[in-house]
Design a protein around this motif. Sequence first.
Motif, PDB file in Angstrom:
ATOM      1  N   LYS A  93      10.934   0.786   2.744  1.00 46.32           N
ATOM      2  CA  LYS A  93      10.700   1.342   1.262  1.00 46.32           C
ATOM      3  C   LYS A  93      10.016   0.147   0.746  1.00 46.32           C
ATOM      4  CE  LYS A  93      13.343   1.496  -2.770  1.00 46.32           C
ATOM      5  NZ  LYS A  93      14.878   1.810  -3.460  1.00 46.32           N
ATOM      6  N   THR A  94      10.261  -1.123   0.982  1.00 48.75           N
ATOM      7  CA  THR A  94       9.494  -2.235   0.130  1.00 48.75           C
ATOM      8  C   THR A  94       8.307  -2.165   0.794  1.00 48.75           C
ATOM      9  OG1 THR A  94      11.787  -3.761   0.738  1.00 48.75           O
ATOM     10  CG2 THR A  94       9.459  -4.839   0.110  1.00 48.75           C
ATOM     11  N   ARG A  95       7.869  -1.894   1.836  1.00 53.56           N
ATOM     12  CA  ARG A  95       6.397  -1.831   2.504  1.00 53.56           C
ATOM     13  C   ARG A  95       5.502  -0.623   1.681  1.00 53.56           C
ATOM     14  NH1 ARG A  95       1.934  -3.771   3.302  1.00 53.56           N
ATOM     15  NH2 ARG A  95       0.869  -3.010   5.016  1.00 53.56           N
ATOM     16  N   ILE A  96       6.399   0.583   1.536  1.00 52.01           N
ATOM     17  CA  ILE A  96       5.571   1.714   0.997  1.00 52.01           C
ATOM     18  C   ILE A  96       5.477   1.049  -0.579  1.00 52.01           C
ATOM     19  CG2 ILE A  96       6.052   4.015  -0.208  1.00 52.01           C
ATOM     20  CD1 ILE A  96       7.812   4.604   2.467  1.00 52.01           C
ATOM     21  N   ILE A  97       6.237   0.557  -1.321  1.00 57.25           N
ATOM     22  CA  ILE A  97       6.143   0.002  -2.572  1.00 57.25           C
ATOM     23  C   ILE A  97       5.012  -0.856  -2.521  1.00 57.25           C
ATOM     24  CG2 ILE A  97       7.260  -1.096  -4.606  1.00 57.25           C
ATOM     25  CD1 ILE A  97       9.899   0.252  -3.696  1.00 57.25           C
ATOM     26  N   GLU A  98       4.939  -1.709  -1.830  1.00 59.27           N
ATOM     27  CA  GLU A  98       4.003  -2.825  -1.808  1.00 59.27           C
ATOM     28  C   GLU A  98       2.472  -1.999  -1.491  1.00 59.27           C
ATOM     29  OE1 GLU A  98       4.669  -5.514   1.628  1.00 59.27           O
ATOM     30  OE2 GLU A  98       6.515  -6.347   0.494  1.00 59.27           O
ATOM     31  N   ILE A  99       2.216  -1.081  -0.680  1.00 58.02           N
ATOM     32  CA  ILE A  99       1.062  -0.347  -0.524  1.00 58.02           C
ATOM     33  C   ILE A  99       0.636   0.126  -1.639  1.00 58.02           C
ATOM     34  CG2 ILE A  99       0.107   1.512   0.731  1.00 58.02           C
ATOM     35  CD1 ILE A  99       1.829   0.806   3.210  1.00 58.02           C
ATOM     36  N   VAL A 100       1.844   0.915  -2.426  1.00 59.06           N
ATOM     37  CA  VAL A 100       1.127   1.652  -3.721  1.00 59.06           C
ATOM     38  C   VAL A 100       0.894   0.685  -4.689  1.00 59.06           C
ATOM     39  CG1 VAL A 100       2.135   2.848  -5.465  1.00 59.06           C
ATOM     40  CG2 VAL A 100       2.606   3.620  -3.364  1.00 59.06           C
ATOM     41  N   LYS A 101       1.726  -0.464  -4.670  1.00 58.74           N
ATOM     42  CA  LYS A 101       1.161  -1.470  -5.714  1.00 58.74           C
ATOM     43  C   LYS A 101      -0.213  -2.327  -5.582  1.00 58.74           C
ATOM     44  CE  LYS A 101       4.224  -4.285  -7.558  1.00 58.74           C
ATOM     45  NZ  LYS A 101       5.472  -5.199  -7.566  1.00 58.74           N
ATOM     46  N   LYS A 102      -0.583  -2.340  -4.306  1.00 58.25           N
ATOM     47  CA  LYS A 102      -1.972  -2.734  -4.022  1.00 58.25           C
ATOM     48  C   LYS A 102      -2.940  -1.680  -4.281  1.00 58.25           C
ATOM     49  CE  LYS A 102      -4.433  -4.619   0.069  1.00 58.25           C
ATOM     50  NZ  LYS A 102      -4.353  -5.041   1.581  1.00 58.25           N
ATOM     51  N   GLU A 103      -2.821  -0.694  -3.501  1.00 63.32           N
ATOM     52  CA  GLU A 103      -3.829   0.479  -3.486  1.00 63.32           C
ATOM     53  C   GLU A 103      -4.167   1.124  -4.924  1.00 63.32           C
ATOM     54  OE1 GLU A 103      -2.932   3.052  -0.409  1.00 63.32           O
ATOM     55  OE2 GLU A 103      -3.494   1.638   1.162  1.00 63.32           O
ATOM     56  N   LEU A 104      -3.097   1.387  -5.661  1.00 65.03           N
ATOM     57  CA  LEU A 104      -3.241   2.117  -6.818  1.00 65.03           C
ATOM     58  C   LEU A 104      -4.095   1.573  -7.947  1.00 65.03           C
ATOM     59  CD1 LEU A 104      -2.538   4.677  -8.408  1.00 65.03           C
ATOM     60  CD2 LEU A 104      -0.390   3.368  -9.354  1.00 65.03           C
ATOM     61  N   PRO A 105      -4.214   0.246  -8.347  1.00 63.33           N
ATOM     62  CA  PRO A 105      -5.105  -0.295  -9.431  1.00 63.33           C
ATOM     63  C   PRO A 105      -6.409  -0.202  -8.581  1.00 63.33           C
ATOM     64  CG  PRO A 105      -3.121  -1.868  -8.660  1.00 63.33           C
ATOM     65  CD  PRO A 105      -3.101  -0.502  -7.812  1.00 63.33           C
ATOM     66  N   LEU A 106      -6.647  -0.356  -7.416  1.00 60.00           N
ATOM     67  CA  LEU A 106      -7.828  -0.280  -6.873  1.00 60.00           C
ATOM     68  C   LEU A 106      -8.509   1.125  -6.906  1.00 60.00           C
ATOM     69  CD1 LEU A 106      -7.374  -2.513  -3.293  1.00 60.00           C
ATOM     70  CD2 LEU A 106      -8.306  -3.329  -5.517  1.00 60.00           C
ATOM     71  N   GLU A 107      -7.627   1.940  -6.542  1.00 60.74           N
ATOM     72  CA  GLU A 107      -8.148   3.509  -6.635  1.00 60.74           C
ATOM     73  C   GLU A 107      -8.567   3.719  -8.043  1.00 60.74           C
ATOM     74  OE1 GLU A 107      -5.193   5.495  -4.569  1.00 60.74           O
ATOM     75  OE2 GLU A 107      -5.481   4.831  -2.635  1.00 60.74           O
TER      76      GLU A 107
END
Length: 105
Positions: A20-34
């Motif tokens: 769960k933590t890993r998925i949230i980290e990915i979303v937090k990292k990728e969403l602003p870039l996208e």
Amino acid sequence: MEKPNLNYINELSGDNLEFKTRIIEIVKKELPLEISVYDEFMKNKNFSNAAQSVHKIKHKISILGLEKSYYIAEEYENNLNKETTLLQFEFESLLKSMQEFVNNL
């Protein structure tokens, strides 16, 4: 407008807090870039590439439990491919909501 949530992430991860933590980290990292890439394409009126950005963002929309908003994004992507910005305001309001939610995780 529906609100982003962690329901899908919770369902997907079950009791696995590390996953769960890993998925949230990915979303937090990728969403602003996208979102940044999408904004740049829109600024330059590059609707075809903006549509591709919307397509990528749709995955985050699903992950954040925004089932109804997914269909808005899908229609907006189709509109961009036709070089019309119909639904731009709705989509960008959705992006703002998602970004605020992710920033507070």
